[in-house]
Design a protein around this motif. Structure first.
Motif, PDB file in Angstrom:
ATOM      1  N   ASP A 243       2.828  13.796   2.285  1.00 18.66           N
ATOM      2  CA  ASP A 243       2.456  15.168   2.629  1.00 18.66           C
ATOM      3  C   ASP A 243       1.936  15.198   4.062  1.00 18.66           C
ATOM      4  O   ASP A 243       0.884  14.649   4.368  1.00 18.66           O
TER       5      ASP A 243
ATOM      6  N   THR B  87      11.058  18.117   5.420  1.00 19.05           N
ATOM      7  CA  THR B  87      11.386  19.433   4.873  1.00 19.05           C
ATOM      8  C   THR B  87      11.138  20.531   5.904  1.00 19.05           C
ATOM      9  O   THR B  87      10.228  20.446   6.737  1.00 19.05           O
TER      10      THR B  87
ATOM     11  N   ILE C  54       7.303  10.004  -0.916  1.00 21.71           N
ATOM     12  CA  ILE C  54       7.208  11.287  -0.221  1.00 21.71           C
ATOM     13  C   ILE C  54       5.765  11.493   0.231  1.00 21.71           C
ATOM     14  O   ILE C  54       4.832  11.414  -0.563  1.00 21.71           O
TER      15      ILE C  54
ATOM     16  N   ASP D 123      14.227  21.680   1.424  1.00 28.29           N
ATOM     17  CA  ASP D 123      13.132  21.895   0.482  1.00 28.29           C
ATOM     18  C   ASP D 123      12.774  20.597  -0.232  1.00 28.29           C
ATOM     19  O   ASP D 123      13.433  19.565  -0.074  1.00 28.29           O
ATOM     20  N   ASP D 124      11.720  20.667  -1.035  1.00 30.30           N
ATOM     21  CA  ASP D 124      11.193  19.490  -1.715  1.00 30.30           C
ATOM     22  C   ASP D 124      12.174  18.920  -2.734  1.00 30.30           C
ATOM     23  O   ASP D 124      12.300  17.690  -2.862  1.00 30.30           O
ATOM     24  N   THR D 125      12.850  19.784  -3.461  1.00 29.97           N
ATOM     25  CA  THR D 125      13.769  19.300  -4.491  1.00 29.97           C
ATOM     26  C   THR D 125      14.909  18.500  -3.878  1.00 29.97           C
ATOM     27  O   THR D 125      15.251  17.407  -4.355  1.00 29.97           O
TER      28      THR D 125
ATOM     29  N   ARG E 111       7.000  17.828   4.249  1.00 28.17           N
ATOM     30  CA  ARG E 111       6.917  16.564   3.526  1.00 28.17           C
ATOM     31  C   ARG E 111       7.921  15.594   4.132  1.00 28.17           C
ATOM     32  O   ARG E 111       8.970  16.012   4.641  1.00 28.17           O
TER      33      ARG E 111
ATOM     34  N   GLN F 134      14.872  17.003  -1.007  1.00 25.32           N
ATOM     35  CA  GLN F 134      14.320  15.775  -0.442  1.00 25.32           C
ATOM     36  C   GLN F 134      14.132  14.707  -1.528  1.00 25.32           C
ATOM     37  O   GLN F 134      14.438  13.530  -1.301  1.00 25.32           O
ATOM     38  N   GLN F 135      13.649  15.106  -2.690  1.00 25.74           N
ATOM     39  CA  GLN F 135      13.476  14.139  -3.782  1.00 25.74           C
ATOM     40  C   GLN F 135      14.818  13.542  -4.189  1.00 25.74           C
ATOM     41  O   GLN F 135      14.932  12.323  -4.403  1.00 25.74           O
TER      42      GLN F 135
END
Length: 324
Positions: free
Chosen positions: A251, A272, A249, A228-230, A256, A232-233
């Motif tokens: 899109d 992701t 990051i 997920d995005d979190t 992502r 990945q960050q």
């Protein structure tokens, strides 16, 4: 590194003529085209995504196909073979199927007790079909040309060729969370997650190999899964803190992405799992129409006019493919 990938997300390569590319991967290899879009950085070029029925992460091979592209050079600093997983009793069928399609193959059994059929696609890209003793429970895309009992289940592994192993191995283990499995001559195998098909990478050390040149018939990058995005960050921040030149990051509409190069030169992506290929078209219609992200939609007519014609074989239509 506090975060580990569970396996491969996709492999992206550069091809030649788009129609020839689609015919080979849809008809000869029996994959499904799950998305027809464009290279977001060069909208005059298709970006074609092939995979299973839903385009699940771990089944995906994607292409930027440029008609008339110059040939690349396979060598150090590249992913030099992309392997797909097939059932254990299917290698003989594939050998006959590829021979009938005019594709020369070589068959070997590796130290991992894997039966492997190696060949090249029409642009010279190194491909293998591997029957893994562990088996592969993933559901295949099933067509009349490549029936489900023999069909590709998804990615099996990638082989990265480098001049020196140590730094690359350190990146795979310390920064991507893979584990070392074993070494066989100049090849070392690493695994993510449960270590089954779709979670393997082989590092082949060739100190005297020429430096690879990315162009037609070569892999552009290897992508690894992140849920997920979190996450990945967090991973982005950790890689940056460790001194990697990692991108912001980006899109990609269906996931992502962040990118960085491992020390051996192979471009890596962390992508992701979300949101997937159903975000802009129904499952039964995947890949059958040109899809553009919202920021390119105002230029659809100009983009469409600049792209070469592309006719999809019937095998990409679930209503005609004979899927069970």
């Amino acid at each position: 590194m506090s975060i580990s990938t569970t396996g491969l997300h996709h492999v992206t390569a550069i091809g030649g003529n788009p129609q020839r590319n689609a015919d080979f991967y849809l008809r000869t290899l029996g994959l499904r085209l799950v998305k027809t879009t464009v290279n977001f950085d060069d909208t005059g070029t298709y970006h074609l995504y092939y995979g299973d029925a839903e385009g699940r992460p771990g089944t995906l091979m994607t292409f930027f196909p440029w008609d008339g592209v110059e040939d690349g050079r396979r060598g150090a600093g590249q992913a030099t073979t992309t392997a797909f997983s097939v059932p254990a009793n299917s290698i003989g069928w594939w050998q006959q199927h590829l021979a009938a399609a005019g594709v020369p193959t070589s068959r070997i059994t590796t130290s991992d007790e894997e039966d492997r059929l190696s060949f090249r696609d029409p642009d010279g890209l190194g491909i293998a079909l591997v029957a893994h003793p562990q088996g592969d429970p993933r559901d295949p895309w099933d067509t009349a040309l490549v029936p489900g009992e023999h069909a590709i289940r998804g990615l099996h592994s990638v082989t990265m060729t480098v001049a020196r192993e140590a730094d690359t191995a350190e990146t795979l283990v310390d920064d991507l969370g893979l584990r070392f499995l074993h070494q066989d001559g100049n090849r070392s195998r690493f695994a993510a997650g449960d270590g089954g098909p779709g979670a393997l990478v082989d590092v082949r050390v060739e100190p005297d190999a020429p430096r690879g040149v990315v162009a037609g018939g070569t892999v552009h990058h290897v992508a690894w899964r992140v849920p997920d995005d979190t996450t990945q960050q967090d991973w982005h921040d950790e890689l940056e803190d460790k001194g990697y030149d990692v991108t912001s990051i980006l899109d990609r509409q269906y996931f992502r992405s962040i990118y960085f190069r491992e020390p051996g030169g192979v471009l890596q992506e962390i992508a992701t799992d979300e949101p997937g290929f159903g975000v802009d078209e129904p499952l039964l219609e995947l890949g059958r129409a040109l899809k553009l992200p919202p920021w390119l939609e105002p230029d659809r007519e100009q983009i469409r006019a600049a792209l070469p014609a592309l006719e999809l074989p019937a095998e990409n239509n679930p209503e005609l493919a004979g899927n069970r």
